[in-house]
Design a protein around this motif. Sequence first.
Motif, short mmCIF file in Angstrom:
data_model
loop_
_atom_site.label_atom_id
_atom_site.label_comp_id
_atom_site.label_asym_id
_atom_site.label_seq_id
_atom_site.Cartn_x
_atom_site.Cartn_y
_atom_site.Cartn_z
N ALA A 7 0.65 -1.25 0.12
CA ALA A 7 -0.09 -0.26 0.17
C ALA A 7 0.89 1.19 0.07
CB ALA A 7 -0.60 0.04 0.89
N ARG A 8 1.84 1.31 0.95
CA ARG A 8 2.91 2.35 0.52
C ARG A 8 3.61 2.47 -0.24
NH1 ARG A 8 4.85 4.24 6.18
NH2 ARG A 8 3.60 3.16 7.64
N LYS A 9 3.71 1.58 -0.74
CA LYS A 9 4.29 1.55 -2.15
C LYS A 9 3.79 2.39 -3.52
CE LYS A 9 7.43 -0.16 -5.94
NZ LYS A 9 8.67 -1.42 -6.70
N ALA A 10 2.76 1.31 -3.11
CA ALA A 10 1.37 2.36 -4.19
C ALA A 10 0.79 3.96 -5.05
CB ALA A 10 0.57 0.86 -4.53
N LEU A 11 0.87 4.00 -3.38
CA LEU A 11 -0.05 5.28 -2.53
C LEU A 11 1.32 6.42 -3.36
CD1 LEU A 11 -2.03 4.32 0.02
CD2 LEU A 11 -2.25 5.14 -2.42
N ALA A 12 2.02 6.11 -2.85
CA ALA A 12 3.81 6.86 -2.78
C ALA A 12 3.59 7.42 -4.32
CB ALA A 12 5.00 6.36 -2.50
N GLY A 13 3.65 6.15 -5.30
CA GLY A 13 3.88 6.22 -6.67
C GLY A 13 2.74 6.90 -7.52
N ALA A 14 1.54 6.98 -6.43
CA ALA A 14 0.03 7.77 -6.87
C ALA A 14 0.24 9.16 -7.37
CB ALA A 14 -1.25 7.02 -6.07
N PHE A 15 1.15 9.50 -5.78
CA PHE A 15 1.21 11.24 -4.99
C PHE A 15 2.35 11.77 -6.24
CE2 PHE A 15 -1.47 10.62 -1.87
CZ PHE A 15 -2.29 11.33 -1.53
N GLU A 16 3.34 10.53 -6.54
CA GLU A 16 4.15 11.35 -7.32
C GLU A 16 3.69 11.84 -8.74
OE1 GLU A 16 7.78 12.67 -7.31
OE2 GLU A 16 7.26 11.96 -4.76
N ALA A 17 2.84 10.63 -9.39
CA ALA A 17 1.95 10.99 -10.51
C ALA A 17 1.44 11.81 -10.61
CB ALA A 17 1.58 9.75 -10.67
N LEU A 18 0.85 12.17 -9.47
CA LEU A 18 0.20 13.91 -9.20
C LEU A 18 1.48 15.06 -9.37
CD1 LEU A 18 -2.51 12.99 -6.53
CD2 LEU A 18 -3.18 13.47 -8.96
N ALA A 73 3.72 13.02 4.62
CA ALA A 73 4.38 13.03 6.08
C ALA A 73 3.98 11.22 6.68
CB ALA A 73 3.34 13.71 6.74
N ASP A 74 2.60 10.32 6.44
CA ASP A 74 2.37 9.43 7.31
C ASP A 74 1.13 8.88 5.92
OD1 ASP A 74 3.84 9.35 9.84
OD2 ASP A 74 2.83 11.81 9.97
N ILE A 75 1.49 7.46 6.30
CA ILE A 75 0.77 6.63 5.44
C ILE A 75 0.44 5.27 6.52
CG2 ILE A 75 0.94 5.04 3.97
CD1 ILE A 75 2.33 6.77 2.27
N CYS A 76 -0.51 6.08 6.59
CA CYS A 76 -1.08 4.25 7.43
C CYS A 76 -2.33 3.77 6.95
CB CYS A 76 -1.93 5.05 9.23
SG CYS A 76 -1.14 6.48 9.64
N VAL A 77 -2.56 2.50 7.30
CA VAL A 77 -2.86 1.24 6.64
C VAL A 77 -3.53 0.08 7.89
CG1 VAL A 77 -2.28 -1.07 5.60
CG2 VAL A 77 -1.07 0.93 5.32
N LYS A 78 -4.66 -0.08 7.45
CA LYS A 78 -5.57 -0.49 9.07
C LYS A 78 -5.29 -1.67 8.98
CE LYS A 78 -10.03 -0.69 9.31
NZ LYS A 78 -12.00 -0.98 9.51
N ASN A 79 -5.53 -2.38 8.19
CA ASN A 79 -5.08 -4.17 8.10
C ASN A 79 -3.11 -4.38 7.82
OD1 ASN A 79 -4.68 -7.03 8.00
ND2 ASN A 79 -6.72 -7.20 7.16
N ILE A 80 -2.94 -4.38 7.87
CA ILE A 80 -0.96 -4.38 7.18
C ILE A 80 -1.39 -5.75 7.13
CG2 ILE A 80 -0.12 -2.59 9.89
CD1 ILE A 80 1.22 -5.25 11.26
N CYS A 81 -1.99 -6.57 7.32
CA CYS A 81 -1.25 -8.35 6.60
C CYS A 81 -2.26 -8.33 5.95
CB CYS A 81 -1.94 -9.11 7.96
SG CYS A 81 -0.70 -8.92 9.29
N ASP A 82 -2.91 -7.34 4.61
CA ASP A 82 -3.85 -7.85 3.67
C ASP A 82 -2.76 -8.23 2.97
OD1 ASP A 82 -6.47 -7.23 2.08
OD2 ASP A 82 -5.31 -5.98 1.53
N LEU A 83 -3.60 -9.20 2.11
CA LEU A 83 -2.91 -9.61 0.48
C LEU A 83 -3.92 -9.61 -0.55
CD1 LEU A 83 -0.67 -12.30 2.17
CD2 LEU A 83 0.17 -10.45 1.22
N ALA A 84 -5.19 -9.36 0.37
CA ALA A 84 -6.23 -9.58 -0.60
C ALA A 84 -6.86 -8.06 -1.80
CB ALA A 84 -7.25 -9.54 -0.43
N GLY A 85 -6.02 -7.05 -1.63
CA GLY A 85 -6.16 -5.53 -1.35
C GLY A 85 -7.63 -5.44 -0.96
N THR A 86 -8.08 -5.40 0.00
CA THR A 86 -9.08 -4.78 -0.05
C THR A 86 -8.56 -4.25 1.87
OG1 THR A 86 -10.81 -6.47 -0.75
CG2 THR A 86 -11.42 -5.32 1.29
N ASN A 87 -9.02 -2.94 1.80
CA ASN A 87 -7.33 -2.51 3.12
C ASN A 87 -8.71 -0.88 3.16
OD1 ASN A 87 -5.92 -2.12 5.15
ND2 ASN A 87 -4.95 -3.11 4.33
#
Length: 118
Positions: A7-18, A73-87
């Motif tokens: 999630a962190r990698k994907a979102l960092a990439g999305a904000f860089e795209a913005l 500044a921060d990326i907080c993930v609710k389900n840190i063990c999620d592998l199914a992509g629902t979070n």
Amino acid sequence: MIGTLIARKALAGAFEALNRHDLPRFMAAWRDDGVFVYPGDIPESGTFTGKAAVEGWFRRFFEQFPRIQFDLADICVKNICDLAGTNTVAVHWDIRLTNRSGREGENSGVTVISIDRG
């Protein structure tokens, strides 16, 4: 823990795209039935349903602000063990931007993202 890294990698990439105004890259992860909510009581506010509507909102945003720089500044993930992509993920960011008239501004905010099946 792996869900958090993904999630962190994907979102960092999305904000860089913005930051680069790379709309195709930013929209690549959006589903056709994605929903974007811009809160408040200004003309830009509202709920935008569907990939085309979301893309239109961001296209207008890029036109209004030719220079934007999100700093995460921060990326907080609710389900840190999620592998199914629902979070649920919260991103705390700071932004510096310049509008078409050359006026500069700064703001901070939090974006809450609900991810459903990736």
